[in-house]
Enzyme design. Structure first.
Site, PDB file in Angstrom:
ATOM      1  N   LYS A 155       0.815  -1.219   0.000  1.00 28.99           N
ATOM      2  CA  LYS A 155       0.000   0.000   0.000  1.00 28.99           C
ATOM      3  C   LYS A 155       0.847   1.268   0.000  1.00 28.99           C
ATOM      4  O   LYS A 155       0.405   2.320  -0.465  1.00 28.99           O
ATOM      5  CB  LYS A 155      -0.960  -0.015   1.189  1.00 28.99           C
ATOM      6  CG  LYS A 155      -2.051  -1.074   1.071  1.00 28.99           C
ATOM      7  CD  LYS A 155      -3.030  -0.999   2.218  1.00 28.99           C
ATOM      8  CE  LYS A 155      -4.166  -1.996   2.037  1.00 28.99           C
ATOM      9  NZ  LYS A 155      -3.716  -3.382   2.020  1.00 28.99           N
ATOM     10  N   GLU A 239      -2.558   6.951   7.295  1.00 32.65           N
ATOM     11  CA  GLU A 239      -3.031   8.028   6.448  1.00 32.65           C
ATOM     12  C   GLU A 239      -4.242   8.690   7.095  1.00 32.65           C
ATOM     13  O   GLU A 239      -4.839   8.151   8.027  1.00 32.65           O
ATOM     14  CB  GLU A 239      -3.379   7.516   5.047  1.00 32.65           C
ATOM     15  CG  GLU A 239      -4.450   6.460   5.014  1.00 32.65           C
ATOM     16  CD  GLU A 239      -4.589   5.807   3.651  1.00 32.65           C
ATOM     17  OE1 GLU A 239      -3.669   5.930   2.825  1.00 32.65           O
ATOM     18  OE2 GLU A 239      -5.629   5.156   3.413  1.00 32.65           O
ATOM     19  N   ASN A 274     -14.686  -2.606   8.928  1.00 30.28           N
ATOM     20  CA  ASN A 274     -13.998  -2.403   7.652  1.00 30.28           C
ATOM     21  C   ASN A 274     -14.172  -3.560   6.673  1.00 30.28           C
ATOM     22  O   ASN A 274     -13.430  -3.665   5.695  1.00 30.28           O
ATOM     23  CB  ASN A 274     -12.493  -2.152   7.877  1.00 30.28           C
ATOM     24  CG  ASN A 274     -12.228  -0.911   8.693  1.00 30.28           C
ATOM     25  OD1 ASN A 274     -12.757   0.153   8.399  1.00 30.28           O
ATOM     26  ND2 ASN A 274     -11.435  -1.043   9.740  1.00 30.28           N
ATOM     27  N   GLU A 314      -9.980   0.694  -5.477  1.00 34.11           N
ATOM     28  CA  GLU A 314     -10.939   1.164  -4.481  1.00 34.11           C
ATOM     29  C   GLU A 314     -10.717   2.652  -4.195  1.00 34.11           C
ATOM     30  O   GLU A 314      -9.578   3.112  -4.088  1.00 34.11           O
ATOM     31  CB  GLU A 314     -10.800   0.348  -3.196  1.00 34.11           C
ATOM     32  CG  GLU A 314     -11.057  -1.141  -3.405  1.00 34.11           C
ATOM     33  CD  GLU A 314     -11.177  -1.907  -2.100  1.00 34.11           C
ATOM     34  OE1 GLU A 314     -10.862  -1.330  -1.040  1.00 34.11           O
ATOM     35  OE2 GLU A 314     -11.584  -3.076  -2.151  1.00 34.11           O
ATOM     36  N   GLU A 327      -6.814   1.747  -2.409  1.00 34.05           N
ATOM     37  CA  GLU A 327      -5.893   0.647  -2.673  1.00 34.05           C
ATOM     38  C   GLU A 327      -6.331  -0.053  -3.948  1.00 34.05           C
ATOM     39  O   GLU A 327      -7.441   0.161  -4.449  1.00 34.05           O
ATOM     40  CB  GLU A 327      -5.880  -0.361  -1.517  1.00 34.05           C
ATOM     41  CG  GLU A 327      -7.204  -1.071  -1.286  1.00 34.05           C
ATOM     42  CD  GLU A 327      -7.170  -2.016  -0.096  1.00 34.05           C
ATOM     43  OE1 GLU A 327      -6.158  -2.028   0.621  1.00 34.05           O
ATOM     44  OE2 GLU A 327      -8.165  -2.726   0.109  1.00 34.05           O
ATOM     45  N   ASN A 329      -6.718  -3.955  -5.389  1.00 36.05           N
ATOM     46  CA  ASN A 329      -6.688  -5.384  -5.106  1.00 36.05           C
ATOM     47  C   ASN A 329      -6.360  -6.126  -6.391  1.00 36.05           C
ATOM     48  O   ASN A 329      -7.119  -6.073  -7.361  1.00 36.05           O
ATOM     49  CB  ASN A 329      -8.033  -5.855  -4.551  1.00 36.05           C
ATOM     50  CG  ASN A 329      -8.295  -5.286  -3.167  1.00 36.05           C
ATOM     51  OD1 ASN A 329      -7.408  -5.250  -2.322  1.00 36.05           O
ATOM     52  ND2 ASN A 329      -9.500  -4.801  -2.932  1.00 36.05           N
ATOM     53  N   PHE A 387     -22.423  -6.162  15.595  1.00 36.64           N
ATOM     54  CA  PHE A 387     -22.866  -6.322  14.209  1.00 36.64           C
ATOM     55  C   PHE A 387     -22.366  -7.619  13.575  1.00 36.64           C
ATOM     56  O   PHE A 387     -22.452  -7.780  12.364  1.00 36.64           O
ATOM     57  CB  PHE A 387     -22.443  -5.125  13.342  1.00 36.64           C
ATOM     58  CG  PHE A 387     -23.014  -3.821  13.805  1.00 36.64           C
ATOM     59  CD1 PHE A 387     -24.373  -3.579  13.725  1.00 36.64           C
ATOM     60  CD2 PHE A 387     -22.191  -2.838  14.329  1.00 36.64           C
ATOM     61  CE1 PHE A 387     -24.910  -2.377  14.159  1.00 36.64           C
ATOM     62  CE2 PHE A 387     -22.714  -1.629  14.773  1.00 36.64           C
ATOM     63  CZ  PHE A 387     -24.080  -1.398  14.690  1.00 36.64           C
TER      64      PHE A 387
END
Length: 695
Positions: A155, A239, A274, A314, A327, A329, A387
């Site tokens: 990344k 970041e 995430n 993304e 990023e 993938n 969740f």
């Protein structure tokens, strides 16, 4: 002519998730000739498991390619193993000893003579060393070249390349963060909040949001541990965290001849921890200009690294439609089916063709947005715990919603009735996809599909998924990555019944109870007593509701909760699904042994006498959880931070449990002295097991 329905991968219903191809016959015949004349590989090994392995095998079968499955010892009877032409065991259950065991997988390739390897997603799909080893032995990696994996898989490096390719990027530190204290200093310089994430890998693993120095230190520790566990690489970057964004990604497809396409976007903003939960294509938010700008930047990035295969770029998109590279993938994405639905392309087939060296068959102007597709990820999780905390068990009953009338449904799964959901692997059961000409049509079909999906033996998240897709904010498209915590600030509590829906639920439960009792009387008594009136009590949550039932043929008139409800149906008690007409409206009831379930809740029924006697039963005293710590989920103890005699402060970490590759820190709810420790690192614990006692 009306067009051709092209079914795509996954299990499909009577009308498959499809793209309605409308073109002249000549162009169709040319494409068919190209497809049948394009020889690729004789045998492909799939270095993965579960639904994605099954997905790849389906396309290989369609293309006439033999397949080899690899599996761990606990996966020896898995669906992907049964589907493949050959299967090789590559180790024991832990991923490090099987699906990440490169030596064993290389041996399987040699033994079976596989010419190519499709890595699926996760595991070794973005591992440059694996791709290099394959190339060294003359085996084709069905994915990008190693230099693209190296560039985009890191990344830190990918962000620098994106900047050079004039792709919008998020402000942050362009380097490796080596220590927790260095992370704190960098976070202070950037300004809170910040995102700490693994340089390698993806899928939400090794990612933490930090709002202060202490959360940065904690996030650094957990992110590095998760990154090492999941990807074998503990490097991190930091970041700026863009608060309240949308997560929108662009599917790209490129060949080895310099051609690259963007295949429109996917909206992936509904997430927890995430990780994506519900995705759709296209996005309700993008206009054509923004879509094109994002697509062109995604292609610029792909060309900058000479990318060849299917990949995903993304972006985070703010409320003003500013977008920032997140990023890339370098693999097939979990949610690729919704792109297949709106474009008509089989992405696995395209990956195989590109790997063999063929040029892309399409140009950018050939890529449509045809209809709308929605994907719900069905997980073996308890949605009432953060969740979704993992659930394990055996699927005692499993029925996919593939027989709905006039509904385009696709189910990508790698399990069947009798399959085990274990602590070793991702808790995903399947990907449920519905397609429609409009978003409203796709949403209505998803609601029906969720109502008709039968899963027994493990806790699952269907109740949460249904609540999401029927929520007014989701329907209006007013979503962001913070959707779940904003809509359910105190956690998901299930559907909150309004009076009318509660009355319907109580009435259907009472009618079903009477039907079961009448069937039992016919079996147990040669001369059953004819009855047409019952007085009952229906328990729903903590309430108990008096009910009167009058039966006339297959119709029940139920007096309950201050109103009358008419319930009728065929009453097939052998089926787990019971379609009913309630006051003229069609509803679906799921029947599970002695507990009746509906998408609105769980309930039980007692006779009037039983309800009266039940009132004398002693109430169960709730356990005092302030002095004990129990495991909220099945998993492995990674770290134990206390010992008997230690004094812990409120909020202090006591231990860390890893479940399905995610680490969870458990903390003290009060200041106290540690009385006993019931487990140690490396041990496996079940949900509810006692971990630590406090005085």
């Amino acid at each position: 002519w009306g067009g051709l329905e092209v079914p795509l991968g996954g299990r499909v219903g009577k009308q498959s998730c499809c793209f309605r191809v409308k073109n002249v016959l000549v162009k169709l015949m040319i494409n068919l000739l190209i497809c049948f004349s394009s020889q690729t590989f004789d045998k492909i090994l799939i270095a993965n498991r579960g639904e994605i392995a099954c997905r790849v095998i389906k396309t290989c079968k369609k293309m006439g390619i033999q397949t080899v499955a690899v599996h761990s010892d606990v996966d020896s009877s898995a669906v992907h193993v049964k589907m493949a032409d050959e299967a090789v065991c590559v180790g024991s259950a832990p991923t490090s000893k099987s699906y990440l065991n490169m030596d064993a997988i290389m041996d399987a390739i040699r033994v079976t003579g596989a010419q190519a390897v499709h890595p699926g997603y996760g595991f070794l799909s973005e591992n440059k060393d694996f791709a290099k080893r394959l190339a060294a032995e003359g085996v084709t990696f069905i994915g990008p070249d190693t230099h693209a994996i190296l560039a985009m898989g890191d990344k830190i490096e990918s962000k620098l390349i994106a900047k050079a390719a004039k792709v919008n990027t998020i402000p942050g530190f362009d380097g490796v963060v080596k220590t927790a204290e260095e992370a704190v200093k960098i976070a202070q310089d950037i300004g809170y909040p910040v995102m700490i994430k693994a340089s390698a890998g993806g899928g939400g693993k090794g990612m933490r949001i930090a709002w202060n120095d202490e959360e940065t230190r904690e996030g650094f520790r957990f992110s590095s541990q998760e990154a090492e566990s999941s990807f074998g690489d503990d490097r991190l970057l930091i970041e700026k965290y863009i608060d309240n964004p949308r997560h929108i990604e662009i599917q790209v497809l490129a060949d080895k001849h310099g051609n690259a396409l963007w295949l429109n976007e996917r909206e992936c903003s509904i997430q927890r921890r995430n990780q994506k939960v519900v995705e759709e294509a296209p996005s309700t938010f993008l206009d054509q200009d923004t879509r094109q700008a994002m697509g062109e930047q995604a292609v610029q990035l792909a060309k900058a690294v000479q990318y060849s295969s299917a990949g995903t770029v993304e972006f985070l998109v703010d409320s003003k439609k500013n977008f920032y590279f997140l990023e890339m993938n370098t693999r097939l994405q979990v949610e690729h089916p919704i792109t297949e639905c709106i474009t008509g392309l089989d992405l696995v087939e395209q990956m195989i063709r590109v790997a063999k060296g063929y040029r892309l068959q399409h140009k950018q102007e050939d890529i449509p947005i045809n209809g709308w597709a929605i994907e719900s990820r069905i997980y073996a999780e308890d949605p009432y715990k953060s969740f979704g905390l993992p659930s394990i068990g055996r699927l005692s009953e499993y029925q996919e919603p593939l027989n709905l009338k006039n509904v385009s449904v696709r189910v990508d799964s790698g399990i069947e009735e009798g399959s085990d959901i274990s602590i070793y692997y991702d808790p995903m059961i399947s990907k449920l996809v519905t397609y429609g000409a409009t978003r409203g049509e796709a949403l209505a079909r998803m609601e029906d599909a969720l109502d008709n999906y039968v899963i027994r033996g493990v806790t699952h998240n269907i109740s949460l998924l249904r609540e999401i897709i029927t929520h007014p904010r989701f329907i209006s498209g007013d979503i962001s990555t913070n959707f779940l915590p904003e809509v359910y600030p105190d956690g998901f509590k299930g559907h909150q019944l309004e009076a009318g829906k509660r009355r319907e639920l109580l009435a259907s439960a009472a009618a079903l109870y009477v039907t079961v009792q009448l069937r039992s009387q016919k079996v147990l008594s040669p001369t059953p007593v004819e009855r047409s009136h019952w007085e009952l009590c229906v328990q729903l949550g903590e309430g108990c509701y008096a009910v009167e039932v009058v039966k006339s043929g297959n119709v029940y008139n139920v007096e309950v909760d201050g109103g009358t409800v008419e319930v009728s149906g065929q009453w097939n008690l052998a089926s787990p699904l019971l379609p009913l007409s309630i006051n003229g409206t069609q509803r679906m009831l799921q029947v599970n042994a002695n507990t009746y379930t509906h998408n609105l809740g769980f309930f039980g029924v007692l006779s009037k006498l039983a309800a009266q006697l039940n009132s004398y039963m002693p109430e169960k005293v709730p356990e005092d959880t302030s002095s004990i710590l129990r495991s909220p989920m099945p998993g492995t103890v990674v770290a134990m931070s206390v010992k008997p005699g230690d004094t812990v402060a409120e909020g202090q970490e006591i231990c860390v449990i890893e479940a399905m590759k995610m680490q969870n820190s458990l903390t003290a709810v009060k200041q106290a002295k540690v009385k006993s420790v019931q487990c140690k690192p490396g041990e496996t614990v079940g949900e509810g097991d006692l971990l630590v006692e406090l005085e």
